[in-house]
Motif scaffolding. Sequence first.
Motif, PDB file in Angstrom:
ATOM      1  N   ALA A  54       0.899  -1.193  -0.326  1.00 50.70           N
ATOM      2  CA  ALA A  54       0.087  -0.239   0.304  1.00 50.70           C
ATOM      3  C   ALA A  54       0.651   1.704   0.404  1.00 50.70           C
ATOM      4  O   ALA A  54       0.811   2.257  -0.861  1.00 50.70           O
ATOM      5  CB  ALA A  54      -0.820   0.101   1.047  1.00 50.70           C
ATOM      6  N   CYS A  55       2.110   1.403   0.903  1.00 49.32           N
ATOM      7  CA  CYS A  55       3.082   2.349   0.871  1.00 49.32           C
ATOM      8  C   CYS A  55       3.595   2.659  -0.181  1.00 49.32           C
ATOM      9  O   CYS A  55       3.563   3.885  -0.795  1.00 49.32           O
ATOM     10  CB  CYS A  55       3.904   2.249   2.190  1.00 49.32           C
ATOM     11  N   ARG A  56       3.727   1.443  -0.991  1.00 49.55           N
ATOM     12  CA  ARG A  56       4.781   2.270  -2.229  1.00 49.55           C
ATOM     13  C   ARG A  56       3.806   2.128  -3.424  1.00 49.55           C
ATOM     14  O   ARG A  56       3.935   3.041  -4.408  1.00 49.55           O
ATOM     15  CB  ARG A  56       4.881   0.304  -2.949  1.00 49.55           C
ATOM     16  N   MET A  57       2.090   1.351  -3.642  1.00 46.56           N
ATOM     17  CA  MET A  57       1.356   2.379  -4.746  1.00 46.56           C
ATOM     18  C   MET A  57       1.159   3.622  -3.992  1.00 46.56           C
ATOM     19  O   MET A  57       0.838   4.569  -5.232  1.00 46.56           O
ATOM     20  CB  MET A  57       0.255   1.550  -4.345  1.00 46.56           C
ATOM     21  N   ALA A  58       1.091   4.237  -3.079  1.00 51.51           N
ATOM     22  CA  ALA A  58       0.387   5.753  -2.636  1.00 51.51           C
ATOM     23  C   ALA A  58       1.416   6.320  -2.776  1.00 51.51           C
ATOM     24  O   ALA A  58       0.776   7.502  -3.275  1.00 51.51           O
ATOM     25  CB  ALA A  58      -0.051   5.307  -1.283  1.00 51.51           C
ATOM     26  N   ARG A  59       2.815   5.893  -3.089  1.00 52.18           N
ATOM     27  CA  ARG A  59       3.891   6.599  -2.825  1.00 52.18           C
ATOM     28  C   ARG A  59       4.238   7.248  -4.251  1.00 52.18           C
ATOM     29  O   ARG A  59       4.890   8.485  -4.482  1.00 52.18           O
ATOM     30  CB  ARG A  59       5.670   6.290  -2.303  1.00 52.18           C
ATOM     31  N   ARG A  60       3.868   6.246  -5.259  1.00 50.61           N
ATOM     32  CA  ARG A  60       4.214   6.009  -6.326  1.00 50.61           C
ATOM     33  C   ARG A  60       2.966   6.897  -7.025  1.00 50.61           C
ATOM     34  O   ARG A  60       3.415   7.978  -7.864  1.00 50.61           O
ATOM     35  CB  ARG A  60       3.862   4.636  -7.231  1.00 50.61           C
TER      36      ARG A  60
ATOM     37  N   ASN B 295       1.453   9.158  -5.658  1.00 50.67           N
ATOM     38  CA  ASN B 295       1.293  10.627  -4.832  1.00 50.67           C
ATOM     39  C   ASN B 295       1.927  11.589  -5.465  1.00 50.67           C
ATOM     40  O   ASN B 295       2.487  12.536  -5.643  1.00 50.67           O
ATOM     41  CB  ASN B 295       1.833  11.029  -3.938  1.00 50.67           C
ATOM     42  N   LYS B 296       3.167  10.706  -6.275  1.00 55.17           N
ATOM     43  CA  LYS B 296       4.341  11.702  -7.037  1.00 55.17           C
ATOM     44  C   LYS B 296       3.783  11.708  -8.365  1.00 55.17           C
ATOM     45  O   LYS B 296       4.409  12.631  -8.085  1.00 55.17           O
ATOM     46  CB  LYS B 296       5.201  10.095  -6.786  1.00 55.17           C
ATOM     47  N   GLU B 297       3.126  11.176  -8.949  1.00 59.48           N
ATOM     48  CA  GLU B 297       2.558  11.305 -10.232  1.00 59.48           C
ATOM     49  C   GLU B 297       2.042  12.652  -9.938  1.00 59.48           C
ATOM     50  O   GLU B 297       1.850  13.447 -10.823  1.00 59.48           O
ATOM     51  CB  GLU B 297       1.991   9.815 -10.702  1.00 59.48           C
ATOM     52  N   ARG B 298       1.063  12.662  -8.848  1.00 53.34           N
ATOM     53  CA  ARG B 298       0.240  13.950  -8.644  1.00 53.34           C
ATOM     54  C   ARG B 298       0.329  14.963  -8.135  1.00 53.34           C
ATOM     55  O   ARG B 298      -0.260  15.525  -8.001  1.00 53.34           O
ATOM     56  CB  ARG B 298      -1.391  12.966  -7.722  1.00 53.34           C
ATOM     57  N   GLU B 299       1.548  14.974  -7.547  1.00 52.76           N
ATOM     58  CA  GLU B 299       2.368  15.936  -6.843  1.00 52.76           C
ATOM     59  C   GLU B 299       2.163  16.472  -5.527  1.00 52.76           C
ATOM     60  O   GLU B 299       1.683  17.523  -5.053  1.00 52.76           O
ATOM     61  CB  GLU B 299       3.210  16.506  -7.913  1.00 52.76           C
ATOM     62  N   GLY B 300       1.417  15.347  -4.793  1.00 53.07           N
ATOM     63  CA  GLY B 300       0.443  15.956  -3.673  1.00 53.07           C
ATOM     64  C   GLY B 300       1.085  15.866  -2.192  1.00 53.07           C
ATOM     65  O   GLY B 300       2.784  15.367  -2.841  1.00 53.07           O
ATOM     66  N   GLU B 301       0.818  16.057  -1.445  1.00 53.24           N
ATOM     67  CA  GLU B 301       1.088  16.595  -0.125  1.00 53.24           C
ATOM     68  C   GLU B 301       1.573  15.377   0.330  1.00 53.24           C
ATOM     69  O   GLU B 301       0.753  14.393   0.332  1.00 53.24           O
ATOM     70  CB  GLU B 301       0.882  17.555   0.243  1.00 53.24           C
ATOM     71  N   TYR B 302       2.103  15.553   1.802  1.00 52.45           N
ATOM     72  CA  TYR B 302       1.841  14.105   2.766  1.00 52.45           C
ATOM     73  C   TYR B 302       1.140  13.696   3.220  1.00 52.45           C
ATOM     74  O   TYR B 302       0.327  12.661   3.026  1.00 52.45           O
ATOM     75  CB  TYR B 302       2.976  14.484   3.719  1.00 52.45           C
TER      76      TYR B 302
ATOM     77  N   LEU C 112      -0.834   9.906   3.128  1.00 55.80           N
ATOM     78  CA  LEU C 112      -0.878   9.190   4.245  1.00 55.80           C
ATOM     79  C   LEU C 112      -3.018   8.562   3.371  1.00 55.80           C
ATOM     80  O   LEU C 112      -2.937   6.515   3.744  1.00 55.80           O
ATOM     81  CB  LEU C 112      -1.162  10.197   5.177  1.00 55.80           C
ATOM     82  N   LYS C 113      -3.575   9.615   2.891  1.00 59.18           N
ATOM     83  CA  LYS C 113      -4.878   9.260   3.274  1.00 59.18           C
ATOM     84  C   LYS C 113      -4.937   8.146   1.906  1.00 59.18           C
ATOM     85  O   LYS C 113      -5.628   7.201   1.558  1.00 59.18           O
ATOM     86  CB  LYS C 113      -6.102  10.521   1.787  1.00 59.18           C
ATOM     87  N   MET C 114      -4.185   8.392   0.635  1.00 65.56           N
ATOM     88  CA  MET C 114      -4.088   7.525  -0.413  1.00 65.56           C
ATOM     89  C   MET C 114      -3.467   5.825   0.222  1.00 65.56           C
ATOM     90  O   MET C 114      -4.180   4.689  -0.212  1.00 65.56           O
ATOM     91  CB  MET C 114      -3.552   8.181  -1.190  1.00 65.56           C
ATOM     92  N   LYS C 115      -2.451   6.331   1.396  1.00 62.65           N
ATOM     93  CA  LYS C 115      -2.234   4.714   1.780  1.00 62.65           C
ATOM     94  C   LYS C 115      -2.959   4.192   2.381  1.00 62.65           C
ATOM     95  O   LYS C 115      -2.708   2.692   2.383  1.00 62.65           O
ATOM     96  CB  LYS C 115      -0.758   4.577   2.477  1.00 62.65           C
ATOM     97  N   LEU C 116      -3.564   4.713   2.727  1.00 61.38           N
ATOM     98  CA  LEU C 116      -4.930   4.115   3.873  1.00 61.38           C
ATOM     99  C   LEU C 116      -6.209   3.147   2.910  1.00 61.38           C
ATOM    100  O   LEU C 116      -6.152   2.239   3.659  1.00 61.38           O
ATOM    101  CB  LEU C 116      -5.882   4.734   4.932  1.00 61.38           C
ATOM    102  N   GLY C 117      -6.716   4.100   2.304  1.00 55.76           N
ATOM    103  CA  GLY C 117      -7.671   3.612   1.042  1.00 55.76           C
ATOM    104  C   GLY C 117      -6.988   2.346   0.771  1.00 55.76           C
ATOM    105  O   GLY C 117      -7.656   1.282   0.162  1.00 55.76           O
ATOM    106  N   PHE C 118      -5.199   2.542  -0.323  1.00 58.33           N
ATOM    107  CA  PHE C 118      -5.223   1.280  -0.877  1.00 58.33           C
ATOM    108  C   PHE C 118      -4.786   0.347   0.101  1.00 58.33           C
ATOM    109  O   PHE C 118      -5.646  -1.160   0.271  1.00 58.33           O
ATOM    110  CB  PHE C 118      -3.412   1.544  -1.343  1.00 58.33           C
ATOM    111  N   GLU C 119      -4.138   0.513   1.939  1.00 61.03           N
ATOM    112  CA  GLU C 119      -4.320  -0.896   2.802  1.00 61.03           C
ATOM    113  C   GLU C 119      -5.764  -1.844   3.200  1.00 61.03           C
ATOM    114  O   GLU C 119      -5.934  -2.616   3.195  1.00 61.03           O
ATOM    115  CB  GLU C 119      -3.717  -0.346   3.309  1.00 61.03           C
TER     116      GLU C 119
END
Length: 212
Positions: free
Chosen positions: A16-22, A24-31, A35-42
């Motif tokens: 989930a961390c790797r998916m969210a990090r990737r 979020n990087k593409e979207r140039e999002g904030e931290y 965290l929201k994406m990580k929780l959702g993916f998890e």
Amino acid sequence: MEAEEAVKMGFTESLACRMARRLNKEREGEYIDYLKMKLGFEMLLINLNKLVLVYGAAILFHLLWQTLIMHGAYFAIRKTAFGLHASSSMICSISSTAMFVGIPYLCEQYIRFNNIQVGIIGLLATLLLYRYAPADTDKFPLLGKERREKLRKTTTKSSLLIVLIALAIPSPTIKALVLTGILLQVLMILPITYKLLKRSYNNYENYDAKNV
């Protein structure tokens, strides 16, 4: 650094961390977005794992359609009634498999309901849902009186509709599967169930009290 984090985390959280990090990087999002994406993916991965386990067991025991029917009735109520969650993902997986494979097996082999039983038990279940739904947990308190009232009404209507469908279906086995799905969710919201499992009930009151 990422490798060290992955070692400390479980496989699901690490993925989930790797998916969210990737993403979020593409979207140039904030931290906080990460965290929201990580929780959702998890949550998505955890639920997918549980579905694979439950339905894999159902297929293994030749109970796929039975499990689908019971799970469908349960989820139709669960999505607005909420209720207890297992204390860990492993316990949730084990208990879900036992309930959604074990109960359909009993319905297929032993449990039968006629329309009189469906009507009486279904009405009682609906009244209990109206009285006690929605039920929250300490981690997910249901805040807002209007929201809770809306969820209660939706839950009651869903229960009545499912009971009417069960009455119209001729198969005693399917009636049993539908009704046990509702009853299982009723069990998840009863105060006595919370008390027996030593879980806090009506957790929203702790937050409402602070706003008084």
